[in-house]
Design an enzyme around this catalytic site. Structure first.
Site, PDB file in Angstrom:
ATOM      1  N   TYR A  52       1.029  -1.111  -0.027  1.00 30.10           N
ATOM      2  CA  TYR A  52      -0.267   0.010  -0.101  1.00 30.10           C
ATOM      3  C   TYR A  52       1.186   1.412   0.119  1.00 30.10           C
ATOM      4  O   TYR A  52       0.344   2.546  -0.717  1.00 30.10           O
ATOM      5  CB  TYR A  52      -0.728  -0.092   1.268  1.00 30.10           C
ATOM      6  CG  TYR A  52      -2.278  -1.115   1.114  1.00 30.10           C
ATOM      7  CD1 TYR A  52      -2.158  -2.720   1.330  1.00 30.10           C
ATOM      8  CD2 TYR A  52      -3.514  -0.803   0.139  1.00 30.10           C
ATOM      9  CE1 TYR A  52      -3.183  -3.423   1.096  1.00 30.10           C
ATOM     10  CE2 TYR A  52      -4.777  -1.838   0.170  1.00 30.10           C
ATOM     11  CZ  TYR A  52      -3.844  -2.839   0.097  1.00 30.10           C
ATOM     12  OH  TYR A  52      -4.820  -4.010   0.158  1.00 30.10           O
ATOM     13  N   GLN A  87     -15.151   2.398  -5.953  1.00 30.86           N
ATOM     14  CA  GLN A  87     -14.196   0.919  -5.698  1.00 30.86           C
ATOM     15  C   GLN A  87     -13.026   1.597  -5.036  1.00 30.86           C
ATOM     16  O   GLN A  87     -12.546   0.721  -4.462  1.00 30.86           O
ATOM     17  CB  GLN A  87     -14.530  -0.049  -6.284  1.00 30.86           C
ATOM     18  CG  GLN A  87     -16.074  -0.419  -6.498  1.00 30.86           C
ATOM     19  CD  GLN A  87     -16.359  -1.862  -6.981  1.00 30.86           C
ATOM     20  OE1 GLN A  87     -17.260  -2.596  -6.632  1.00 30.86           O
ATOM     21  NE2 GLN A  87     -16.771  -1.749  -8.250  1.00 30.86           N
ATOM     22  N   ILE A  89      -9.901   3.479  -3.742  1.00 30.75           N
ATOM     23  CA  ILE A  89      -8.987   3.889  -3.492  1.00 30.75           C
ATOM     24  C   ILE A  89      -7.906   5.400  -3.495  1.00 30.75           C
ATOM     25  O   ILE A  89      -7.259   5.793  -2.525  1.00 30.75           O
ATOM     26  CB  ILE A  89      -8.027   2.831  -2.299  1.00 30.75           C
ATOM     27  CG1 ILE A  89      -7.379   2.574  -2.711  1.00 30.75           C
ATOM     28  CG2 ILE A  89      -9.288   1.541  -1.594  1.00 30.75           C
ATOM     29  CD1 ILE A  89      -6.193   1.271  -2.247  1.00 30.75           C
ATOM     30  N   HIS A 105     -14.619   1.008  -0.189  1.00 34.06           N
ATOM     31  CA  HIS A 105     -13.706   0.303   0.019  1.00 34.06           C
ATOM     32  C   HIS A 105     -12.206   0.808   0.288  1.00 34.06           C
ATOM     33  O   HIS A 105     -11.217   0.370   0.024  1.00 34.06           O
ATOM     34  CB  HIS A 105     -13.098  -0.494  -1.079  1.00 34.06           C
ATOM     35  CG  HIS A 105     -14.452  -1.538  -1.474  1.00 34.06           C
ATOM     36  ND1 HIS A 105     -14.122  -2.385  -3.228  1.00 34.06           N
ATOM     37  CD2 HIS A 105     -15.562  -1.834  -0.960  1.00 34.06           C
ATOM     38  CE1 HIS A 105     -15.271  -2.754  -2.799  1.00 34.06           C
ATOM     39  NE2 HIS A 105     -15.781  -2.748  -1.675  1.00 34.06           N
ATOM     40  N   SER A 173     -15.372  -5.043 -12.658  1.00 29.90           N
ATOM     41  CA  SER A 173     -15.787  -6.003 -13.597  1.00 29.90           C
ATOM     42  C   SER A 173     -17.054  -6.869 -12.869  1.00 29.90           C
ATOM     43  O   SER A 173     -17.274  -7.762 -13.687  1.00 29.90           O
ATOM     44  CB  SER A 173     -14.361  -7.208 -13.269  1.00 29.90           C
ATOM     45  OG  SER A 173     -14.653  -6.655 -11.946  1.00 29.90           O
ATOM     46  N   ALA A 215     -13.095   4.307 -20.920  1.00 26.24           N
ATOM     47  CA  ALA A 215     -14.060   5.527 -19.723  1.00 26.24           C
ATOM     48  C   ALA A 215     -14.019   7.015 -20.519  1.00 26.24           C
ATOM     49  O   ALA A 215     -15.083   7.920 -20.434  1.00 26.24           O
ATOM     50  CB  ALA A 215     -13.820   5.454 -18.400  1.00 26.24           C
TER      51      ALA A 215
END
Ligand code: BV8
Length: 228
Positions: A52, A87, A89, A105, A173, A215
């Protein structure tokens, strides 16, 4: 017109942020269950923290793309009648100018204290064990919802799904619950449902309409059409 938009990794893909499943199940060289579960963190905190820390540091090198910017423009017109449930981060929605963003999330730029459960904005590394600003315990973890953990603000999300006229899913997905089930809830509440994705998702058949493409092209075109 009340709109709920759900976004996934696909909206950030063209900004250079790797998605989960386009990496053939390996996510930046890691199996998801080795870095995105509480068990992985208990077993090997250093590996999880570094995974992370690297993604948090990488945020400085990426920029929002035309899809993020189009949603910020839409909020300029719809104000509180638009909610983005992401969703993701990353902070690309915010950096594009969106204000009403719900990170179900969690967020890379936030740390969660294992002792007092305080969430603190955090831009640096966590692997060296810094102290919690609130309780001084050296027990800060990424403020991220791992598999098996409860997503944030589920009540607020379902309240929004209940009243929305239009539910739009962008760049996901449809593989992970409960997010993958939002389209069915919205449809049951009477909303129109639209999917904008590079390829059909696992939930495409639940949408009234599903458009395929990047997108950065589909989202601005959809916003222009909605505002015309
Ligand atoms: C929970 C944060 C209980 C971490 C993430 C068996 C059956 C069903 C469910 C389960 C099961 N066993 C366990 C579960 C539950 C589990 C789950 O769903 N597992 C799956 C694997 C089966 N879920 C959980 O554990 C969740 N918690 O259920 O708690 C509960 C439930 C309800 C109420 C109360 C309690 C918690 C899950 C959260 C895990 N954390 N992220 C981190 O980021 O490090 S998940 C992570 O993967 C994402 O956040 C996202 O949610 C998920 C999927 O990723 P996507 O965003 O969709 O990205 P992906 O790569 O998969 O797809 C990208 C898409 O974009 C593709 O379709 C691609 O075509 C498209 N794309 C690519 N490029 C572009 C594009 N589209 C447009 N333009 C482009 N350029």
């Amino acid at each position: 017109m009340n709109v709920v938009v759900l976004t996934g990794a696909g909206i950030s893909a063209e900004s250079g942020v790797p998605t989960f499943r386009d990496a053939d199940g390996l996510w930046e060289g890691h199996r998801v269950e080795d870095v995105a579960t509480p068990e992985a963190y208990d077993r090997d905190p250093a590996t999880v923290q570094r995974f992370y820390d690297e993604r948090r540091a990488a945020l400085a090198a990426v920029q929002p793309n035309a899809a993020h910017r189009a949603l910020a423009r839409l909020e300029h017109w719809l104000h509180d009648d638009l909610l983005i449930v992401t969703q993701n981060i990353d902070d690309l929605h915010e950096r594009a100018g969106s204000k009403r963003v719900l990170h179900m999330h969690g967020e890379l730029l936030s740390a969660l204290c294992g002792a007092c459960e305080t969430r603190t904005p955090w831009h640096d590394d966590l692997h060296h064990g810094p102290e919690c600003p609130q309780c001084a315990a050296a027990d800060l973890r990424p403020d991220v919802v791992w598999f098996g953990e409860v997503p944030y603000e589920m009540d607020r999300i379902f309240d929004a799904l209940e009243v929305c006229d239009l539910f739009v899913s962008i760049g996901t997905s449809g593989a992970v619950y409960p997010a993958a089930g939002f389209v069915r809830a919205a449809r049951a509440y009477g909303a129109r449902t639209l999917e904008l994705n590079l390829q059909p998702s696992e939930g495409s058949l639940f949408f009234h309409e599903s458009r395929q493409g990047p997108a950065s092209e589909l989202v601005p075109a959809w916003v222009d059409d909605l505002l015309s």
